[in-house]
Every structure is written in structure tokens, then in C-alpha cells.
Design a protein around this motif. Structure first.
Motif, PDB file in Angstrom:
ATOM      1  N   SER A 154      21.940 -31.638 109.703  1.00  0.00           N
ATOM      2  CA  SER A 154      22.236 -31.903 111.111  1.00  0.00           C
ATOM      3  C   SER A 154      22.544 -33.372 111.377  1.00  0.00           C
ATOM      4  CB  SER A 154      21.081 -31.431 111.991  1.00  0.00           C
ATOM      5  OG  SER A 154      19.876 -32.059 111.595  1.00  0.00           O
ATOM      6  N   LEU A 192      26.159 -33.801 110.263  1.00  0.00           N
ATOM      7  CA  LEU A 192      26.996 -33.064 111.206  1.00  0.00           C
ATOM      8  C   LEU A 192      27.124 -33.803 112.534  1.00  0.00           C
ATOM      9  CD1 LEU A 192      28.604 -30.450 111.219  1.00  0.00           C
ATOM     10  CD2 LEU A 192      26.609 -29.287 112.134  1.00  0.00           C
ATOM     11  N   SER A 193      26.054 -34.472 112.951  1.00  0.00           N
ATOM     12  CA  SER A 193      26.097 -35.210 114.217  1.00  0.00           C
ATOM     13  C   SER A 193      27.022 -36.424 114.150  1.00  0.00           C
ATOM     14  CB  SER A 193      24.689 -35.664 114.622  1.00  0.00           C
ATOM     15  OG  SER A 193      24.244 -36.712 113.773  1.00  0.00           O
ATOM     16  N   CYS A 231      29.988 -36.288 112.765  1.00  0.00           N
ATOM     17  CA  CYS A 231      31.365 -35.795 112.758  1.00  0.00           C
ATOM     18  C   CYS A 231      31.942 -35.942 114.164  1.00  0.00           C
ATOM     19  CB  CYS A 231      31.414 -34.342 112.305  1.00  0.00           C
ATOM     20  SG  CYS A 231      30.885 -34.108 110.610  1.00  0.00           S
ATOM     21  N   SER A 232      32.938 -36.787 114.306  1.00  0.00           N
ATOM     22  CA  SER A 232      33.473 -37.070 115.636  1.00  0.00           C
ATOM     23  C   SER A 232      34.581 -36.108 116.050  1.00  0.00           C
ATOM     24  CB  SER A 232      33.980 -38.509 115.697  1.00  0.00           C
ATOM     25  OG  SER A 232      34.978 -38.722 114.733  1.00  0.00           O
ATOM     26  N   THR A 233      35.227 -35.461 115.094  1.00  0.00           N
ATOM     27  CA  THR A 233      36.276 -34.489 115.401  1.00  0.00           C
ATOM     28  C   THR A 233      36.025 -33.250 114.554  1.00  0.00           C
ATOM     29  OG1 THR A 233      37.862 -36.247 115.861  1.00  0.00           O
ATOM     30  CG2 THR A 233      38.774 -34.065 115.421  1.00  0.00           C
ATOM     31  N   MET A 234      36.143 -32.082 115.165  1.00  0.00           N
ATOM     32  CA  MET A 234      35.864 -30.837 114.449  1.00  0.00           C
ATOM     33  C   MET A 234      37.026 -29.864 114.579  1.00  0.00           C
ATOM     34  SD  MET A 234      31.915 -29.988 115.194  1.00  0.00           S
ATOM     35  CE  MET A 234      30.627 -31.163 114.870  1.00  0.00           C
ATOM     36  N   ILE A 240      26.231 -23.770 116.516  1.00  0.00           N
ATOM     37  CA  ILE A 240      26.474 -25.173 116.152  1.00  0.00           C
ATOM     38  C   ILE A 240      27.724 -25.678 116.869  1.00  0.00           C
ATOM     39  CG2 ILE A 240      27.117 -26.721 114.254  1.00  0.00           C
ATOM     40  CD1 ILE A 240      24.197 -25.883 114.121  1.00  0.00           C
ATOM     41  N   ILE A 241      28.782 -24.890 116.859  1.00  0.00           N
ATOM     42  CA  ILE A 241      30.033 -25.271 117.517  1.00  0.00           C
ATOM     43  C   ILE A 241      29.832 -25.307 119.033  1.00  0.00           C
ATOM     44  CG2 ILE A 241      32.465 -24.685 117.837  1.00  0.00           C
ATOM     45  CD1 ILE A 241      31.636 -25.612 114.969  1.00  0.00           C
ATOM     46  N   ALA A 246      28.169 -28.501 119.950  1.00  0.00           N
ATOM     47  CA  ALA A 246      29.078 -29.643 119.817  1.00  0.00           C
ATOM     48  C   ALA A 246      30.110 -29.685 120.941  1.00  0.00           C
ATOM     49  CB  ALA A 246      29.784 -29.602 118.464  1.00  0.00           C
ATOM     50  N   GLY A 249      36.995 -32.987 119.901  1.00  0.00           N
ATOM     51  CA  GLY A 249      36.248 -34.179 119.498  1.00  0.00           C
ATOM     52  C   GLY A 249      36.976 -35.454 119.871  1.00  0.00           C
TER      53      GLY A 249
END
Length: 194
Positions: free
Chosen positions: A97, A100-101, A103-106, A119-120, A123, A147
């Protein structure tokens, strides 16, 4: 490290035992970070970690600690030195986590599992949560992207890249090439040579 004017290196680890793969990934991630750090911005690296849940699992007692630490360091500190991380997994709920936190763009592709969709959803935020209903039914090569690089969540479809774009074109290289002497200097700085 650029070699013979080739700017992309792919390390294929399929077929290697898990113990070996984890050690190799650990060394490659650490080396990538250290080269960026000690090059003073001369080398930029994008580490793409496919099947990332194998290397940075959410369970702190799983995985290989040096690999978790090396990839985690890129995620937390890498951007300021030119080291970027792309985390690829079909199971985002199984990813660390903390990483994952960062990650600025998904790009979320088809996800039928409720834990992964959660999770998505977290976000995306509550205002865009209705988009989550699409995730179990989107087609191949489609994604929901959102993101920092894509301020408004959008559904997108990836097209096949034309053949000429798959081959590195000299005109596409904007960064000056790094010579062997430059790499030797960077390694010398990393070792503390004067």
C-alpha cells in the motif's frame, strides 16, 4: 544504462527460480536508483515492474525484503533523482500500500475482483466511483485512466502502434548519449573515488 545507443533494456526473468528472480530484481532496482542518484541527473531510468505483486506484496511478511526495500525506495525517493517506477499487476489489492500510494497516475484495466476494484475506488475518490462499474466489463486494450497526468478520469482504448514507432528512431532521442567514460565517472562517485 545506455549501451551502443540503445536506450531501452529489457531483462527477461521468466523461467528463473523465485529465489534468483527476487535477488536479481533487488540488485537491478537498487542499481537503477544508485545510478540516477550518483549521476546528478545525467541518467534517467524508468523501471517497469511487471507482476509487481510478486516483488512488493501487501503482506509485509511475504516477499524478499531487499527487493521490497529497493523498489520502495524508487517509489518514495526516485523522482527527485530521475528514477521512475511503473508498477504493473492484475491484483492491485495484493500490492504494498505504501508503494501504491506513491503512484500518481493509474491505468485500470478489466478487474472482476471486488478487492481490486476497492483499491481503484479509493484512488479515484467518491465523486468518480460510478466509473468502477465499468471495470469488470471493459474490452481488451481498454482502460480507465486517472491521476496526476490525467486530471479527469477517462475511458480509453489503446491502438496498435505502427511498426516504425516500435523501432528507436534517431530523431526521437532528445537526451544526449551517455558515454562509457561518463558511466565510469558515475560509478567512481558511487564508490567514493576522488
Amino acid at each position: 544504462v545506455p549501451h551502443e545507443d540503445k536506450r531501452v533494456t529489457i531483462v527477461q526473468l521468466a523461467g528463473l527460480p523465485n529465489e534468483v528472480v527476487n535477488s536479481v530484481v533487488s540488485v537491478l532496482a537498487r542499481l537503477s536508483f544508485e545510478l540516477c542518484l550518483w549521476s546528478g541527473g545525467g541518467i534517467e531510468v524508468a523501471v517497469v515492474c511487471e507482476e509487481a505483486h510478486r516483488y512488493i506484496p501487501n503482506d509485509r511478511h511475504s516477499g524478499f525484503l531487499p527487493t521490497r526495500q529497493a523498489i520502495g525506495r524508487i517509489a518514495k525517493e526516485g523522482r527527485k533523482y530521475g528514477a521512475c517506477l511503473a508498477v504493473v499487476s492484475q491484483r492491485p489489492s495484493e500490492l504494498d500500500s505504501t508503494v501504491l500510494s506513491q503512484c500518481s497516475t493509474m491505468f485500470a484495466m478489466r478487474l472482476p475482483n471486488d478487492a481490486d476494484k476497492a483499491i481503484i475506488r479509493a484512488a479515484l475518490g467518491e465523486s468518480s466511483a460510478s466509473i468502477i462499474s465499468f471495470l469488470s466489463s471493459i474490452a481488451d486494450r481498454e482502460a480507465i485512466a486517472f491521476g496526476e497526468a490525467i486530471p479527469t478520469p477517462m475511458r480509453m482504448k489503446f491502438a496498435d502502434a505502427p511498426r516504425p514507432m516500435l523501432v528507436l528512431n534517431e530523431d526521437a532521442v532528445s537526451a544526449p548519449p551517455i558515454s562509457v567514460n561518463d558511466v565510469l565517472k558515475i560509478v567512481g562517485r558511487l564508490r567514493g573515488d576522488t
